[in-house]
Scaffold this active site. Sequence first.
Site, PDB file in Angstrom:
ATOM      1  N   GLU A  78      10.758   7.452 -16.598  1.00  0.00           N
ATOM      2  CA  GLU A  78       9.380   7.894 -16.825  1.00  0.00           C
ATOM      3  C   GLU A  78       8.904   7.494 -18.218  1.00  0.00           C
ATOM      4  O   GLU A  78       7.740   7.144 -18.416  1.00  0.00           O
ATOM      5  CB  GLU A  78       9.289   9.409 -16.648  1.00  0.00           C
ATOM      6  CG  GLU A  78       9.521   9.857 -15.197  1.00  0.00           C
ATOM      7  CD  GLU A  78       9.564  11.375 -15.073  1.00  0.00           C
ATOM      8  OE1 GLU A  78      10.542  11.968 -15.594  1.00  0.00           O
ATOM      9  OE2 GLU A  78       8.633  11.947 -14.494  1.00  0.00           O
ATOM     10  N   HIS A 102       0.827  -1.215   0.000  1.00  0.00           N
ATOM     11  CA  HIS A 102       0.000   0.000   0.000  1.00  0.00           C
ATOM     12  C   HIS A 102       0.865   1.270   0.000  1.00  0.00           C
ATOM     13  O   HIS A 102       0.468   2.282   0.572  1.00  0.00           O
ATOM     14  CB  HIS A 102      -0.920   0.055   1.229  1.00  0.00           C
ATOM     15  CG  HIS A 102      -1.826  -1.134   1.395  1.00  0.00           C
ATOM     16  ND1 HIS A 102      -3.117  -1.154   0.943  1.00  0.00           N
ATOM     17  CD2 HIS A 102      -1.625  -2.349   1.965  1.00  0.00           C
ATOM     18  CE1 HIS A 102      -3.684  -2.316   1.244  1.00  0.00           C
ATOM     19  NE2 HIS A 102      -2.791  -3.065   1.861  1.00  0.00           N
TER      20      HIS A 102
END
Lengths: 383, 383, 383, 383
Positions: free
Chosen positions: C281, C146
Amino acid sequence: MNKLWKKGYELDSEVEEYTVGEDYLLDQALLPYDIQASIAHAEMLGECGYLTKEEAESIVAELKKLESLEIKKEDEDSHTAIENYLVEKLGETGKKIHTARSRNDQCLVAMRMYFKNNLQKLETEIKTLIEELKKKKDVPMPGYTHTRKAMPSSSGLLFSAYMDMLEDDLLLLQSVKKILDKNPLGSAAGYGVPLKINKESTTKKLGFAKTQENPIHCANSRGKYELLVANVLTSIMLDLNKMASDLILFSTSEFGFFKLPKELCTGSSIMPQKMNPDPLELIRANYHVVSGYEATIKGICSNLISGYHRDFQLTKGPAIKSMSITLGSLKVMGKIFAGLELDEEKMKEAMTKELYATEEAYKLVEKGTPFRDAYKEVSKKFM
Amino acid sequence: MNKLWKKGYELDSEVEEYTVGEDYLLDQALLPYDIQASIAHAEMLGECGYLTKEEAESIVAELKKLESLEIKKEDEDSHTAIENYLVEKLGETGKKIHTARSRNDQCLVAMRMYFKNNLQKLETEIKTLIEELKKKKDVPMPGYTHTRKAMPSSSGLLFSAYMDMLEDDLLLLQSVKKILDKNPLGSAAGYGVPLKINKESTTKKLGFAKTQENPIHCANSRGKYELLVANVLTSIMLDLNKMASDLILFSTSEFGFFKLPKELCTGSSIMPQKMNPDPLELIRANYHVVSGYEATIKGICSNLISGYHRDFQLTKGPAIKSMSITLGSLKVMGKIFAGLELDEEKMKEAMTKELYATEEAYKLVEKGTPFRDAYKEVSKKFM
Amino acid sequence: MNKLWKKGYELDSEVEEYTVGEDYLLDQALLPYDIQASIAHAEMLGECGYLTKEEAESIVAELKKLESLEIKKEDEDSHTAIENYLVEKLGETGKKIHTARSRNDQCLVAMRMYFKNNLQKLETEIKTLIEELKKKKDVPMPGYTHTRKAMPSSSGLLFSAYMDMLEDDLLLLQSVKKILDKNPLGSAAGYGVPLKINKESTTKKLGFAKTQENPIHCANSRGKYELLVANVLTSIMLDLNKMASDLILFSTSEFGFFKLPKELCTGSSIMPQKMNPDPLELIRANYHVVSGYEATIKGICSNLISGYHRDFQLTKGPAIKSMSITLGSLKVMGKIFAGLELDEEKMKEAMTKELYATEEAYKLVEKGTPFRDAYKEVSKKFM
Amino acid sequence: MNKLWKKGYELDSEVEEYTVGEDYLLDQALLPYDIQASIAHAEMLGECGYLTKEEAESIVAELKKLESLEIKKEDEDSHTAIENYLVEKLGETGKKIHTARSRNDQCLVAMRMYFKNNLQKLETEIKTLIEELKKKKDVPMPGYTHTRKAMPSSSGLLFSAYMDMLEDDLLLLQSVKKILDKNPLGSAAGYGVPLKINKESTTKKLGFAKTQENPIHCANSRGKYELLVANVLTSIMLDLNKMASDLILFSTSEFGFFKLPKELCTGSSIMPQKMNPDPLELIRANYHVVSGYEATIKGICSNLISGYHRDFQLTKGPAIKSMSITLGSLKVMGKIFAGLELDEEKMKEAMTKELYATEEAYKLVEKGTPFRDAYKEVSKKFM
């Protein structure tokens, strides 16, 4: 070659190639807008005192000469090409053009202007296609549901449905154009600049309806606004996909209602008899190409925090390519309708009795039979 | 069980199950609209003389009692359930309700009303979320690009960007609502009916802005209008996905700017210390669910000729489910912002010097250094 | 210019441009395979008596000289370029090369060879990346669930998970390579040829594992096999996307576990301090590009009857481009790992006490407390 | 109600509903596997001394009774339902079942077993369909390219192409089944457990080919393995989509080659004559449903760092639903082929002369005309 972010070390060359990608090619389409926005920016810097009157004028003068610059791979993008050009022409003064802006807002504003301009072109093409559709003849033909004869229809009803579909697209297009009609210049890298610039001035010069004030909103609209435009393009292409599907089927020898102009058909390399509806098939397939590009944009923009990420660079190709495909597809569809002929004989022959079964049921209804019973009565004839 | 298309033979039962799918469940959401539209239809049939005054009144009276009907698998869909109900209650008269309509336009009008109503709800939820955002405090925090500290920003700037993003969504939503605000009733199976019905009458009764005249346009808008709504939903969910991505990262112990209310966190089944941002992760993931449903709609509608195909049935689930997910996600996001706390200490600590590098360069610019040289000068400090 | 399907009328030039698209550029990548297959085809025609020994030999001789042909827009595709070249060189004999084949099987066989060859290259790149990963140091670091600290982990555990993920990809890749390893030559336009050709001969010459016998199966594998390859590419890119996501986050100043080599970072045009992980990216975003191309292929192939449709042409670009992106991404990722440094200090600092909460609970378990009670006991410390 | 992660405070109820979603319904399909894996886990805990012999035996005994448990919304998922059930039956001993595992590996192992089992079922259904296809008659019919008559073909050639397509799917299916055949139990929350458990023991008991050793690999395979299965399902559905497209077109009155059994057709609610191929249209559309679910999975898994995220929960629905749709579609397609009739008369009539144009050209080739000249000669007849 100089890069706007160079700091005295060299990037690995294979990696550099990977990062530049096809940006330098795509930016060719953006260059005119980048120049126009750079002119407005330089003028505004002059007005606000960040450039002297002379500096601003000399930059503007050089930029006005610049329409045909070829962006090279080493330039990386149109933004760098423009700054390198100005430095070459004007020396120190050229190095001042990037005051109070970032490549981010420079790219945003160029894309925004590109979109506004091309959405306008799309609108024109759609209207042209509608005009073409209006000219076609209205001849009775079967209407289909489930690819099976259903009820009487006509070519006029069908083509006018196409017009209505295109009118829906126009409404969407106009709304999206309105949403994007905001000037992002001045947002810099997404957090503004600590200088007293005048965003309203560039907004006015560039003909935007308003200034996009919040710089994070500007940054976050990268990709998001590409998606809005993609929605419009997909919507138009879906309608063309439907028209293409109709025309391909209705021009087979089995259906035979329509005849495609042979100038718009291609042949087979092996089968001498073939006249294939290739342009229609490509329009049909290009819906999926545009839709795939939309999927790319939707994916790239997801699961990223606010602010710029290099990922967004890769939304540029999908956006520009699908715009170009959609414009091309509308043009080709216009030509196809211009040349399309109706085979009235075949259309007439196809008006067989099962098309009138519902009418028959309604005749019983008018005589007082409840509809469901009339339906059952008539259906027996077709079992 | 009676089906509207039954002709005296039985469908293979496994195949029947496959064809009915989850339609009877989904139609529960459409039932109120189907009833409302059936009332308008019956009244109109009465006005036009296809039902006697008494027949129309008795049908309307029965329909008005009908809000809580449970649609059973054997009913197949809400349309059949309604007709079966009327036949049960009114006998012969009930069999007349389907005069001058098809399940196609019946479904179209119910979906259209469902969309209008739920787009309205969405609008309300978006506005509620904007109100929640307006209440939050404005505290300085770093602005990020490339997931790295970039320039000074603030929680206020960030949250107000969210508001602007949501305002964009509202504009799109309102445009789409306007595009769909057309009454398709009377288009029957996509080719109208050979009866003198009065479409304007149902348009008025049902509160539509206008009548969707061309019946093929009506048929072809099945799926297409679902796509337009899906565009709106994806657009909203993409913004929520970005907010969720921000909140998840900025509430980690490593960043620590925001604190999520523990009532909105869940734990781990194995790790006693965990407080996980599950609702935010689900909002983030639900963007992809909604986007996947949009992909389904886009696929189903493609490569099909004009007119109804059973394929369209399968756009109903994606449309209804993604509407419900988006409404739920907006609600949950509102609660999260209501409970969100800012850790001003941590935010302040994070305002480190590299955030001010651009400002430093601009100070050199104000002293006369060209921007590009100032940039290079300052960048040396960070190598 | 001559086209293989020309019959004495001219195609509308704008439409021609639309239909050719970027095929002539893409075919540059296929040309070597098209030539190789044409050689095998000519030899086989010679063996079967459809060409004389001399004709076959002269065609083969000319084809062997042909590696560097530039395909022009007017050629339309590599198939036409090859035939035009042979006619230019050999006159009448050149016109015989297309005996017993169609552009369909010619394209199929070239794509098939392109895929086999490039899947092999992918395999090599994956293995190189695995070798790079093996060299990295194993240092303790927090494990996350998480996006929050969960339990103790290590760089070694993480990187070895990457290797396992890549091993899964290799298995998929090898299976797909095996599925496609079938010679489609001889299927012509999808219905074979009424000539006694010897498909086994070209199968052997071209190194295929077997002949794809059913010509409709050959035609229907267009697009479908592109999809299988796309599945492999998406699978690899998804793993690279995960690695990129890890490296981007873990190299922020907030986490700080990893340091990216500056030769692989790029800067900002406005912020002097920035060192951005652009290649990572772009790898992350390129997953979505490849995935979007897969969506395009999936869309194009759908809702079409058996046999060739021009639509399939548009699966070529997505297939070739995503192959090239995946190869490039693997290479760049290899370089990134080669240069990646671990900040052992920061990693050590991050091993804070909450990571050991589960261990603490297990200590109670070993003393006899049931796990769920131990969990509750320990969890109190973290509320 | 007790939750596995409860710590003494209550979750907001609307948020709880949002987070649970439809998990409790989906888990019904996973329950048998969750129970089986829990039995193996308990036995292993007994073997390793984390449970006494008696504890292990009593847990196993209770679990063996458990096949028909209904998972309630308050249970959240099958994992919680099982633990709650054991605590109810066995008190303290029940609280020990979760020793050395997390819901993460529990869910992973159940999904893995579900996939293995259902891939097996798919294999059986595919083989059944192949058997059905083998029984059909071989009758000459036209072969189509570009939806236009191309060359002579036959129903036998077409149906045997379907078989070959399905054989390709089987190969992919078997490879994917092999990739997933690894036991993830023991990976806990993705970072293993600090206890001396014996993973090989559960691997053996549950019939896995091997243990998936690296716990991060286990965690990262959530979603990724769902994608692999989705690839298989999409691949199968794409083939069914093609078969459906063929059958829908070839059974129109315009083509008329095939007749669908009326037990597999449905009617219209308004047109008495209609016999619509609804099951085929739904198979066609369900390709897009399955493909949309695949898109959802691909989106959810992207741009996330290693380790578990709640996002993955939402890959469960798409995986389970598309498995069920694919199984159902194969079954229905089998029934359709079983009932399909060939209209030999119509097929024969359709064998018109243009189908033989290529043959005619080849006759000229055999007399010595170069193919390209023969092609041009014959093509004149069809202009």
